[in-house]
Design a protein around this motif. Structure first.
Motif, short mmCIF file in Angstrom:
data_model
loop_
_atom_site.label_atom_id
_atom_site.label_comp_id
_atom_site.label_asym_id
_atom_site.label_seq_id
_atom_site.Cartn_x
_atom_site.Cartn_y
_atom_site.Cartn_z
N LEU A 61 -14.96 -4.82 16.22
CA LEU A 61 -14.50 -5.99 15.86
C LEU A 61 -15.29 -6.51 14.86
O LEU A 61 -14.90 -7.07 13.88
N ASN A 62 -16.60 -6.03 14.95
CA ASN A 62 -17.58 -6.45 13.67
C ASN A 62 -17.02 -5.74 12.34
O ASN A 62 -17.12 -6.13 11.32
N PHE A 63 -16.73 -4.51 12.57
CA PHE A 63 -15.93 -3.77 11.34
C PHE A 63 -15.08 -4.38 10.81
O PHE A 63 -14.74 -4.57 9.70
N ALA A 64 -13.94 -4.91 11.84
CA ALA A 64 -12.83 -5.51 11.01
C ALA A 64 -13.14 -6.84 10.32
O ALA A 64 -12.51 -7.02 9.60
N LYS A 65 -14.10 -7.68 10.92
CA LYS A 65 -14.51 -8.77 10.50
C LYS A 65 -15.15 -8.58 8.84
O LYS A 65 -14.49 -9.51 8.05
N GLN A 66 -15.88 -7.64 8.94
CA GLN A 66 -16.63 -7.47 7.84
C GLN A 66 -15.71 -7.08 6.73
O GLN A 66 -15.74 -7.40 5.46
N THR A 67 -14.64 -6.18 7.17
CA THR A 67 -13.64 -5.76 5.99
C THR A 67 -12.99 -6.80 5.49
O THR A 67 -12.40 -7.07 4.37
N LYS A 68 -12.47 -7.88 6.54
CA LYS A 68 -11.76 -8.97 6.11
C LYS A 68 -12.65 -9.95 5.29
O LYS A 68 -11.96 -10.31 4.20
N ASP A 69 -13.83 -10.08 5.45
CA ASP A 69 -14.52 -10.95 4.80
C ASP A 69 -14.78 -10.19 3.16
O ASP A 69 -14.75 -11.01 2.28
#
Length: 80
Positions: A61-69
């Motif tokens: 989930l952290n990786f997905a959030k970082q990619t979105k940011d």
């Protein structure tokens, strides 16, 4: 060229989200398996399994959030 870059970034963001969703589902099953092991008094195995599941969920989930940011930042830079 600029439109192609945006489309590629969007494609990658979608793929990253799908991978994160699959990893989250798998880690949730691992966590539930760990809870099941607790009921069978296999505490050491349960803590390892549940901990691994929770860690995988948080990481994906952290990786997905970082990619979105990162995608949002690139779009904002492009608009300026």
């Amino acid at each position: 060229m600029n439109q192609q870059i945006k489309e590629e970034l969007l494609r990658q963001a979608k793929l990253t989200f799908n991978v994160a969703l699959c990893v989250s589902a798998a880690s949730a099953m691992m966590t539930l398996f760990g809870v099941g092991l607790i009921y069978f008094n296999k505490v050491s195995e349960a803590s390892l399994t549940a901990g691994g599941g929770a860690l995988a969920t948080m990481t994906s989930l952290n990786f997905a959030k970082q990619t979105k940011d990162e995608l949002c930042e690139m779009i904002e830079e492009d608009e300026d």
